[in-house]
Write a protein that holds these residues in place. Structure first.
Motif, short mmCIF file in Angstrom:
data_model
loop_
_atom_site.label_atom_id
_atom_site.label_comp_id
_atom_site.label_asym_id
_atom_site.label_seq_id
_atom_site.Cartn_x
_atom_site.Cartn_y
_atom_site.Cartn_z
N TRP A 1 18.15 13.16 -0.01
CA TRP A 1 17.80 11.99 0.34
C TRP A 1 16.53 11.44 -0.34
O TRP A 1 15.63 12.45 -0.02
CB TRP A 1 17.70 11.96 1.95
CG TRP A 1 17.72 10.29 2.43
CD1 TRP A 1 16.77 9.87 2.90
CD2 TRP A 1 18.98 9.87 2.76
NE1 TRP A 1 17.30 8.62 3.62
CE2 TRP A 1 18.52 8.48 3.25
CE3 TRP A 1 20.10 9.84 2.46
CZ2 TRP A 1 19.33 7.60 3.56
CZ3 TRP A 1 21.24 8.88 2.81
CH2 TRP A 1 20.67 7.63 3.45
N PRO A 2 16.46 10.38 -1.00
CA PRO A 2 17.55 9.46 -1.09
C PRO A 2 18.64 10.02 -2.01
O PRO A 2 18.42 10.99 -2.84
CB PRO A 2 16.85 8.33 -1.65
CG PRO A 2 15.15 8.44 -1.65
CD PRO A 2 15.18 9.94 -1.32
N PRO B 1 8.96 0.39 13.24
CA PRO B 1 10.06 1.36 12.94
C PRO B 1 10.66 1.25 11.69
O PRO B 1 11.15 2.32 11.25
CB PRO B 1 10.91 1.36 14.13
CG PRO B 1 10.90 0.07 14.79
CD PRO B 1 9.30 -0.65 14.43
N ILE B 2 10.95 0.08 11.20
CA ILE B 2 11.54 0.06 9.72
C ILE B 2 10.76 0.55 8.64
O ILE B 2 11.16 1.33 8.06
CB ILE B 2 11.94 -1.50 9.52
CG1 ILE B 2 13.06 -1.96 10.71
CG2 ILE B 2 12.39 -1.75 8.01
CD1 ILE B 2 13.23 -3.50 10.48
N GLU C 1 8.15 3.49 -3.05
CA GLU C 1 6.73 3.24 -3.20
C GLU C 1 6.22 2.82 -1.96
O GLU C 1 6.73 1.94 -1.01
CB GLU C 1 6.44 1.95 -4.40
CG GLU C 1 7.15 2.56 -5.78
CD GLU C 1 6.12 3.74 -6.38
OE1 GLU C 1 5.02 3.83 -6.07
OE2 GLU C 1 6.77 4.47 -7.20
N LEU C 2 4.77 2.96 -1.85
CA LEU C 2 4.19 2.83 -0.56
C LEU C 2 3.02 1.57 -0.65
O LEU C 2 3.16 0.93 0.36
CB LEU C 2 3.48 3.98 -0.34
CG LEU C 2 4.21 5.18 0.52
CD1 LEU C 2 3.28 6.14 1.07
CD2 LEU C 2 5.04 4.30 1.69
N ILE D 1 8.28 5.97 5.02
CA ILE D 1 7.55 7.04 5.41
C ILE D 1 8.30 8.27 5.78
O ILE D 1 8.06 9.33 5.38
CB ILE D 1 6.36 6.72 7.01
CG1 ILE D 1 5.73 5.65 6.48
CG2 ILE D 1 5.79 8.02 7.17
CD1 ILE D 1 4.56 5.89 5.22
N SER D 2 9.37 8.07 6.32
CA SER D 2 10.32 9.35 6.71
C SER D 2 10.68 10.15 5.78
O SER D 2 10.76 11.50 5.79
CB SER D 2 11.33 8.89 7.86
OG SER D 2 12.38 8.33 6.93
#
Length: 202
Positions: free
Chosen positions: A56-57, A190-191, A65-66, A197-198
């Protein structure tokens, strides 16, 4: 023998409900409950797919990207401030403060949409590339559609505000729009944690 129909006087009922007794207020809470359930279902689907996937992915897609999503998260979180400021202002009859607050909120909302367009346009995968692409595009697309609808609704509220429609005793429309605005902002948290992040933590 026919009886006389009972007549109930409505003279004692309020002409203008400007608080949480208004049906519009509870209608908005019902809408928020439905949409919160839909967002929760999408996030559960994301984690279900991830749990079932060997990687994952999927398909060698790099972790998201953050930079742009984090900047966008800051923008949308900050947008709740002028909304609350405007709401409190019109409850005291400050129409200029209402118009100024909603104007700033609209600008921040449009900035969020513009950055989101740039981010999604640069992705190396499409919605139909694999299950990862499908769930990411669906969740972000669903939220983006909410932001776009919120912009359209807010422009209507802002136009009415500029025309002096809202007053200290008539502003339930402002309250309702603000309530929905804060929901769209809150549901992004949460999205953001799930999609951006997760993958780095789980």
């Amino acid at each position: 023998m026919a009886t006389e129909p009972r007549v109930v006087s409505a003279e004692s009922l309020p002409l203008n409900l400007n608080d949480n007794r208004a049906p519009l207020w509870w209608g908005m809470w019902g809408l928020i409950a439905i949409e919160a359930t839909l967002f929760a279902a999408l996030l559960v689907s994301y984690y279900y797919l991830r749990h079932s996937a060997p990687e994952w992915p999927l398909g060698g897609i790099e972790e998201p990207e953050l930079l742009l999503p984090t900047v966008n998260t800051a923008i949308i979180l900050v947008s709740s401030v002028p909304v609350a400021w405007a709401d409190r202002g019109i409850r005291r009859g400050l129409r200029t403060r209402l118009a100024a607050g909603w104007s700033v909120a609209v600008i921040l909302g449009l900035a969020f949409l513009a950055i989101k367009y740039v981010e999604m346009s640069s992705l190396a995968y499409r919605w139909d590339t694999n299950a990862y692409g499908s769930i990411v595009w669906t969740i972000i697309g669903f939220h983006t559609a909410h932001v776009m609808a919120l912009m359209l609704k807010t422009v209507v509220v802002l136009t009415l505000a500029l025309r002096g429609y809202f007053t200290e005793s008539r502003n339930v429309g402002v309250q309702i729009n603000g309530l929905y605005w804060h929901f769209v902002v809150a549901v992004w948290i949460p999205i953001y944690l799930t999609i951006y992040i997760s993958p780095r933590l789980l």
